[in-house]
Write a protein that holds these residues in place. Structure first.
Motif, PDB file in Angstrom:
ATOM      1  N   THR A   1      46.432  49.126  47.857  1.00 50.62           N
ATOM      2  CA  THR A   1      45.625  49.021  46.635  1.00 50.62           C
ATOM      3  C   THR A   1      46.413  48.458  45.477  1.00 50.62           C
ATOM      4  OG1 THR A   1      46.177  51.330  46.118  1.00 50.62           O
ATOM      5  CG2 THR A   1      44.120  50.923  47.300  1.00 50.62           C
ATOM      6  N   LYS A   2      47.696  48.796  45.395  1.00 50.23           N
ATOM      7  CA  LYS A   2      48.503  48.305  44.284  1.00 50.23           C
ATOM      8  C   LYS A   2      48.735  46.801  44.421  1.00 50.23           C
ATOM      9  CE  LYS A   2      52.876  49.026  41.885  1.00 50.23           C
ATOM     10  NZ  LYS A   2      54.168  49.727  41.891  1.00 50.23           N
ATOM     11  N   GLY A   3      48.458  46.100  43.353  1.00 43.90           N
ATOM     12  CA  GLY A   3      48.670  44.660  43.381  1.00 43.90           C
ATOM     13  C   GLY A   3      47.556  43.891  44.070  1.00 43.90           C
TER      14      GLY A   3
ATOM     15  N   ILE B   1      48.661  42.084  35.598  1.00 43.02           N
ATOM     16  CA  ILE B   1      47.526  42.505  36.413  1.00 43.02           C
ATOM     17  C   ILE B   1      46.764  43.575  35.652  1.00 43.02           C
ATOM     18  CG2 ILE B   1      46.783  43.622  38.553  1.00 43.02           C
ATOM     19  CD1 ILE B   1      49.156  42.364  39.952  1.00 43.02           C
ATOM     20  N   VAL B   2      45.473  43.360  35.470  1.00 44.24           N
ATOM     21  CA  VAL B   2      44.602  44.331  34.806  1.00 44.24           C
ATOM     22  C   VAL B   2      43.375  44.512  35.685  1.00 44.24           C
ATOM     23  CG1 VAL B   2      43.299  44.932  32.736  1.00 44.24           C
ATOM     24  CG2 VAL B   2      45.373  43.543  32.530  1.00 44.24           C
ATOM     25  N   GLY B   3      43.094  45.764  36.060  1.00 41.81           N
ATOM     26  CA  GLY B   3      41.958  46.006  36.948  1.00 41.81           C
ATOM     27  C   GLY B   3      42.132  45.264  38.255  1.00 41.81           C
ATOM     28  N   ARG B   4      41.149  44.477  38.617  1.00 46.91           N
ATOM     29  CA  ARG B   4      41.203  43.704  39.863  1.00 46.91           C
ATOM     30  C   ARG B   4      41.597  42.250  39.615  1.00 46.91           C
ATOM     31  NH1 ARG B   4      35.458  44.230  42.365  1.00 46.91           N
ATOM     32  NH2 ARG B   4      34.867  44.029  40.181  1.00 46.91           N
ATOM     33  N   THR B   5      42.093  41.989  38.396  1.00 48.69           N
ATOM     34  CA  THR B   5      42.347  40.602  38.011  1.00 48.69           C
ATOM     35  C   THR B   5      43.832  40.345  37.781  1.00 48.69           C
ATOM     36  OG1 THR B   5      40.180  40.453  36.955  1.00 48.69           O
ATOM     37  CG2 THR B   5      41.811  38.819  36.315  1.00 48.69           C
TER      38      THR B   5
ATOM     39  N   THR C   1      41.731  35.732  40.160  1.00 49.78           N
ATOM     40  CA  THR C   1      42.896  35.140  39.510  1.00 49.78           C
ATOM     41  C   THR C   1      42.411  34.299  38.338  1.00 49.78           C
ATOM     42  OG1 THR C   1      44.147  35.081  41.584  1.00 49.78           O
ATOM     43  CG2 THR C   1      44.912  33.659  39.802  1.00 49.78           C
ATOM     44  N   VAL C   2      42.934  34.597  37.149  1.00 49.76           N
ATOM     45  CA  VAL C   2      42.502  33.921  35.928  1.00 49.76           C
ATOM     46  C   VAL C   2      43.719  33.408  35.179  1.00 49.76           C
ATOM     47  CG1 VAL C   2      41.341  34.194  33.696  1.00 49.76           C
ATOM     48  CG2 VAL C   2      40.441  35.364  35.716  1.00 49.76           C
ATOM     49  N   GLN C   3      43.666  32.164  34.749  1.00 48.32           N
ATOM     50  CA  GLN C   3      44.736  31.629  33.909  1.00 48.32           C
ATOM     51  C   GLN C   3      44.218  31.481  32.473  1.00 48.32           C
ATOM     52  OE1 GLN C   3      46.613  27.564  34.547  1.00 48.32           O
ATOM     53  NE2 GLN C   3      48.350  28.908  34.932  1.00 48.32           N
ATOM     54  N   ILE C   4      45.042  31.926  31.525  1.00 46.91           N
ATOM     55  CA  ILE C   4      44.691  31.846  30.109  1.00 46.91           C
ATOM     56  C   ILE C   4      45.496  30.719  29.480  1.00 46.91           C
ATOM     57  CG2 ILE C   4      44.612  33.088  27.916  1.00 46.91           C
ATOM     58  CD1 ILE C   4      44.575  35.711  29.534  1.00 46.91           C
ATOM     59  N   TRP C   5      44.786  29.769  28.869  1.00 46.33           N
ATOM     60  CA  TRP C   5      45.445  28.670  28.167  1.00 46.33           C
ATOM     61  C   TRP C   5      45.418  28.984  26.679  1.00 46.33           C
ATOM     62  CZ3 TRP C   5      42.398  24.095  30.878  1.00 46.33           C
ATOM     63  CH2 TRP C   5      42.726  24.082  32.247  1.00 46.33           C
ATOM     64  N   GLY C   6      46.565  29.341  26.131  1.00 46.06           N
ATOM     65  CA  GLY C   6      46.651  29.739  24.728  1.00 46.06           C
ATOM     66  C   GLY C   6      46.895  28.554  23.811  1.00 46.06           C
TER      67      GLY C   6
ATOM     68  N   PHE D   1      37.381  43.398  28.047  1.00 42.83           N
ATOM     69  CA  PHE D   1      37.519  41.969  28.313  1.00 42.83           C
ATOM     70  C   PHE D   1      37.573  41.705  29.816  1.00 42.83           C
ATOM     71  CE2 PHE D   1      40.162  38.215  29.054  1.00 42.83           C
ATOM     72  CZ  PHE D   1      39.607  37.285  28.191  1.00 42.83           C
ATOM     73  N   THR D   2      38.397  42.479  30.512  1.00 40.46           N
ATOM     74  CA  THR D   2      38.563  42.294  31.954  1.00 40.46           C
ATOM     75  C   THR D   2      37.273  42.613  32.711  1.00 40.46           C
ATOM     76  OG1 THR D   2      40.937  42.750  31.819  1.00 40.46           O
ATOM     77  CG2 THR D   2      39.898  43.031  33.969  1.00 40.46           C
ATOM     78  N   ASN D   3      36.611  43.688  32.324  1.00 39.51           N
ATOM     79  CA  ASN D   3      35.357  44.052  32.990  1.00 39.51           C
ATOM     80  C   ASN D   3      34.298  42.959  32.823  1.00 39.51           C
ATOM     81  OD1 ASN D   3      36.367  46.490  33.880  1.00 39.51           O
ATOM     82  ND2 ASN D   3      35.600  47.646  32.132  1.00 39.51           N
ATOM     83  N   ILE D   4      34.238  42.384  31.624  1.00 45.01           N
ATOM     84  CA  ILE D   4      33.255  41.314  31.368  1.00 45.01           C
ATOM     85  C   ILE D   4      33.579  40.085  32.210  1.00 45.01           C
ATOM     86  CG2 ILE D   4      32.428  39.689  29.621  1.00 45.01           C
ATOM     87  CD1 ILE D   4      32.872  41.985  27.556  1.00 45.01           C
ATOM     88  N   VAL D   5      34.856  39.702  32.220  1.00 45.43           N
ATOM     89  CA  VAL D   5      35.271  38.524  32.995  1.00 45.43           C
ATOM     90  C   VAL D   5      35.028  38.745  34.488  1.00 45.43           C
ATOM     91  CG1 VAL D   5      37.283  37.177  33.718  1.00 45.43           C
ATOM     92  CG2 VAL D   5      36.932  37.682  31.294  1.00 45.43           C
ATOM     93  N   GLU D   6      35.409  39.925  34.994  1.00 44.58           N
ATOM     94  CA  GLU D   6      35.203  40.216  36.415  1.00 44.58           C
ATOM     95  C   GLU D   6      33.722  40.221  36.771  1.00 44.58           C
ATOM     96  OE1 GLU D   6      39.178  42.984  37.261  1.00 44.58           O
ATOM     97  OE2 GLU D   6      37.198  43.907  37.119  1.00 44.58           O
ATOM     98  N   SER D   7      32.910  40.866  35.940  1.00 41.29           N
ATOM     99  CA  SER D   7      31.473  40.948  36.228  1.00 41.29           C
ATOM    100  C   SER D   7      30.846  39.567  36.269  1.00 41.29           C
ATOM    101  CB  SER D   7      30.776  41.798  35.165  1.00 41.29           C
ATOM    102  OG  SER D   7      31.250  43.122  35.185  1.00 41.29           O
ATOM    103  N   SER D   8      31.229  38.711  35.329  1.00 38.89           N
ATOM    104  CA  SER D   8      30.633  37.375  35.266  1.00 38.89           C
ATOM    105  C   SER D   8      31.145  36.462  36.366  1.00 38.89           C
ATOM    106  CB  SER D   8      30.917  36.748  33.897  1.00 38.89           C
ATOM    107  OG  SER D   8      30.390  35.444  33.818  1.00 38.89           O
ATOM    108  N   PHE D   9      32.456  36.360  36.498  1.00 33.88           N
ATOM    109  CA  PHE D   9      33.041  35.415  37.448  1.00 33.88           C
ATOM    110  C   PHE D   9      32.816  35.831  38.891  1.00 33.88           C
ATOM    111  CE2 PHE D   9      36.477  33.539  34.389  1.00 33.88           C
ATOM    112  CZ  PHE D   9      35.466  33.169  33.527  1.00 33.88           C
ATOM    113  N   LEU D  10      33.011  37.136  39.200  1.00 44.12           N
ATOM    114  CA  LEU D  10      32.834  37.585  40.570  1.00 44.12           C
ATOM    115  C   LEU D  10      31.364  37.575  40.979  1.00 44.12           C
ATOM    116  CD1 LEU D  10      35.393  40.531  40.739  1.00 44.12           C
ATOM    117  CD2 LEU D  10      35.611  38.281  41.790  1.00 44.12           C
TER     118      LEU D  10
END
Length: 443
Positions: A92-94, A136-140, A99-104, A429-438
């Motif tokens: 479960t760990k890792g 790594i945050v949540g499943r992302t 996989t999401v890349q953030i362009w700052g 933020f992570t929950n929203i991204v995961e819900s939408s993308f997945l």
């Protein structure tokens, strides 16, 4: 003589064989210890005081038959249990589903990555051409890249999901942001990217119409938009409010709470270091501070012209003012939300916020009961909100009567709330991204 020796040897051999047979009988056919299911624990529990008097080892030997392999068996069972846990943890760990890349490409990205995600960047030099980090945050699994060398078309894109962080405050920034959005939208169209989200430092008047054509709801590629200030677009479906945060573009640092920050007596009742605009509420604030000599109890440093960059000296003075003041005065500027609010939280100095709407297209108090600062209020910000700076003398009078111990507890509460605020944002933020993308992937 030889006969005698033979007889003696035969006797010892016979005795040895008999002893071996006797031992073997007891080992394999002897009465074994019974293990009733109903009451052994009760029996041991009732005998506990006597055992304590006689000692643990004696009690063990007297109450039950000794098993020479019992210790090994228990150790083996414990080892199997530990191994099972390790296998479960490793599985479960890792383990990530996304996989999401953030362009700052705006300074607000550093607030997201370093302050909210608590991520590290390599190299640590803020002037480096290219900086990157992972978390790594949540499943992302997130990766973050930033710096002047991050240019459209000049770095490899080997991910399917991107969060693009942009600045849309003025025309020059919008032009630059538009180039990035066109580049990202093209990657989606040629199927180099699957999903695109944007974190936008919006216009202080909430005039952000330029990004509308890029939203997926309007035929564009941006599935999610996280935007600063109280935009009337916010619906918590595909458009979400994002905090302004601290002024990372002026090198405001990550602040670690210390014992002295929490417990020391602070020499100043309040502070305000900032630009005074003509005919603004800030001018009224300065006049009120001069009444009853309150300006002498507060750290006040006013300037007539806004300066986008801090010198090392001015930044240190500002940080010292936050650290050495119980309250930080936060008058409105172009917008009600300002960096000063979050910077005060970093140092445990209670923000005194002018809670009025500013001109522009941002949230309407008739439509939004909690506007302005909807995000902060919805998360229970422990600030002092005032509608008019004429209320300040009463606030300062009350402040003078508060003992140090109460101030210490209040600082702790503010710092804990601010940490919770950032953690909640990271998970939301992570929950929203995961819900939408997945969800999009499954459909």
């Amino acid at each position: 003589m030889r006969l005698m020796r033979r007889r003696v040897c035969s006797f010892f051999i016979a005795v040895y064989c008999l002893f071996s047979l006797y031992a073997a009988y007891h080992v394999f056919f002897g009465r074994r210890r019974q293990a009733p299911a109903a009451f052994p624990r009760g029996l041991r529990k009732g005998a506990a005081p006597a055992r304590e008097r006689r000692g643990r080892e004696q009690s063990t030997l007297e109450s039950e038959e000794w098993n020479p392999w019992e210790g090994d068996e228990k150790n083996e069972q414990q080892q199997r249990f530990k191994t099972g846990l390790q296998i479960l943890n490793k599985s479960t760990k890792g383990k990530t589903d996304l996989t999401v890349q953030i362009w700052g490409k705006a300074a607000i990205g550093l607030y997201l990555w370093e302050h909210i995600f608590e991520g590290l960047l390599d190299p640590t030099d803020v002037t480096a051409q290219w900086r990157e980090g992972k978390s790594i945050v949540g499943r992302t699994h997130y990766s973050f890249i930033t710096g002047p060398a991050v240019i459209p078309g000049y770095f490899s894109v080997d991910v399917n999901n991107v969060v693009l962080i942009l600045n849309g405050r003025d025309k020059a920034k919008i032009l630059y942001a538009t180039q990035w959005l066109l580049y990202a939208q093209n990657l989606v169209q040629i199927q180099k990217l699957q999903h695109l989200a944007v974190v936008l430092l919006g216009n202080e008047h909430c005039n952000n119409e330029w990004i509308n054509p890029f939203l997926k709801r309007n035929g564009g590629s941006v599935e999610l938009l996280f935007i600063t200030y109280d935009s009337p677009w916010i619906n918590d479906v595909d458009i979400f409010q994002w905090p302004l945060g601290v002024a990372t573009y002026r090198n405001f640092p990550m602040v670690e709470a210390t014992w002295s920050m929490l417990h020391d007596e602070r020499p100043y009742l309040c502070n305000f270091l900032g630009t005074i605009y003509e005919n603004s509420s800030r001018q009224a604030l300065m006049n009120i501070l001069k009444q009853d000599g309150n300006d002498k109890l507060c750290w006040v440093s006013a300037r007539e012209q806004w300066q986008p960059q801090e010198t090392n000296e001015s930044l240190k003075n500002y940080q010292d003012a936050l650290l050495q003041s119980d309250l930080t005065l936060c008058p409105v500027g172009v917008n009600t939300e300002c960096y000063r609010i979050y910077e005060a939280c970093s140092y445990g100095s209670i923000p005194v916020v002018e809670d009025v709407m500013t001109a522009g297209s941002c949230g309407n108090t008739s439509a939004y009961h909690s506007a302005p600062l909807q995000l902060l209020k919805s998360m229970g910000a422990p600030f002092i909100f005032i509608k008019n700076w004429k209320e300040l003398p009463a606030v300062l009078k009350k402040e003078k009567a508060i003992i140090l111990q109460e101030k210490i507890e209040r600082r702790k509460m503010l710092l804990q709330w601010y940490q919770h605020f950032k953690t909640e944002l990271k998970m939301k933020f992570t929950n929203i991204v995961e819900s939408s993308f997945l969800m999009s992937n499954k459909s």
